[in-house]
Structure formats: structure tokens, C-alpha cells
Design a protein around this motif. Sequence first.
Motif, mmCIF file in Angstrom:
data_model
loop_
_atom_site.group_PDB
_atom_site.id
_atom_site.type_symbol
_atom_site.label_atom_id
_atom_site.label_comp_id
_atom_site.label_asym_id
_atom_site.label_seq_id
_atom_site.Cartn_x
_atom_site.Cartn_y
_atom_site.Cartn_z
ATOM 1 N N ASN A 84 0.797 -1.302 -0.224
ATOM 2 C CA ASN A 84 0.341 -0.240 0.187
ATOM 3 C C ASN A 84 0.732 0.866 -0.085
ATOM 4 N N ASP A 85 2.010 1.109 0.287
ATOM 5 C CA ASP A 85 2.981 2.958 0.098
ATOM 6 C C ASP A 85 4.111 2.009 -1.237
ATOM 7 N N ASP A 86 4.885 3.163 -0.552
ATOM 8 C CA ASP A 86 6.239 2.536 -2.166
ATOM 9 C C ASP A 86 7.149 1.763 -1.091
#
Length: 111
Positions: A84-86
Motif C-alpha cells: 500500500n506504500d512505495d
Amino acid sequence: MSEVLRRAEIARLNDRLRTGGEGGSIFMSAGIAALPVDLRDAIIRAVRQFSNFNTDNDPHGEHDCAVVVVPGYRIIWKIDYYPNDDGCADLDPTDPATTRRVITIMLAEEY
């Protein structure tokens, strides 16, 4: 969480994306995008309404991939999971806070 409950939760979240467009992103391939609007609508409707999951097309019980046929076209849809994040967050498909779902709808020959 037991493996049975885990897979049931993944299936629920995947169905939420597939049937209602909630909890992730929807992409269509170039081949699908090039089709007439009424045919694209029929394909999206067929993907949303698909419910014929069985051990042959859903061996893990996660409702993450299947084939539908719209007259003249064999369509594959597949759900993939991404952090969900980089960064390198741990991916947990049962947790929407850590996992981004992406469904791709494509012509079978594009797979």
C-alpha cells in the motif's frame, strides 16, 4: 487467523473490488479499451457478476482470477496485490491497510 478464515477474508476483499469497484483499482488492457463501449460494458458486467468459482478455477479459494466469455471474446480477469506504500511494507492480502488490490481485465490473447 486460520488458513480457511484467511482465504475467506481475501476472497471477500477481492469480491468487493470485482463486484463493486471498492478497495482497489481497476485496469483494462489496451485490447479491452479498444472495443466498442457497449461491448466493454458487457465485459465489465460479466466480470462483476461472475460467481462460478470452483476448485478448477479457484484452487486457493481467494476469488483472484477467472475467465468469462462474452460472445466472441474470451476475457481473463486477475487481481494482484501490491504494498500500500512505495516502501517495502509487509504485504498481507487480508489487511487493506497494507495491501493495494489491482484488478486487470484483458482479452485472453493479451495474457
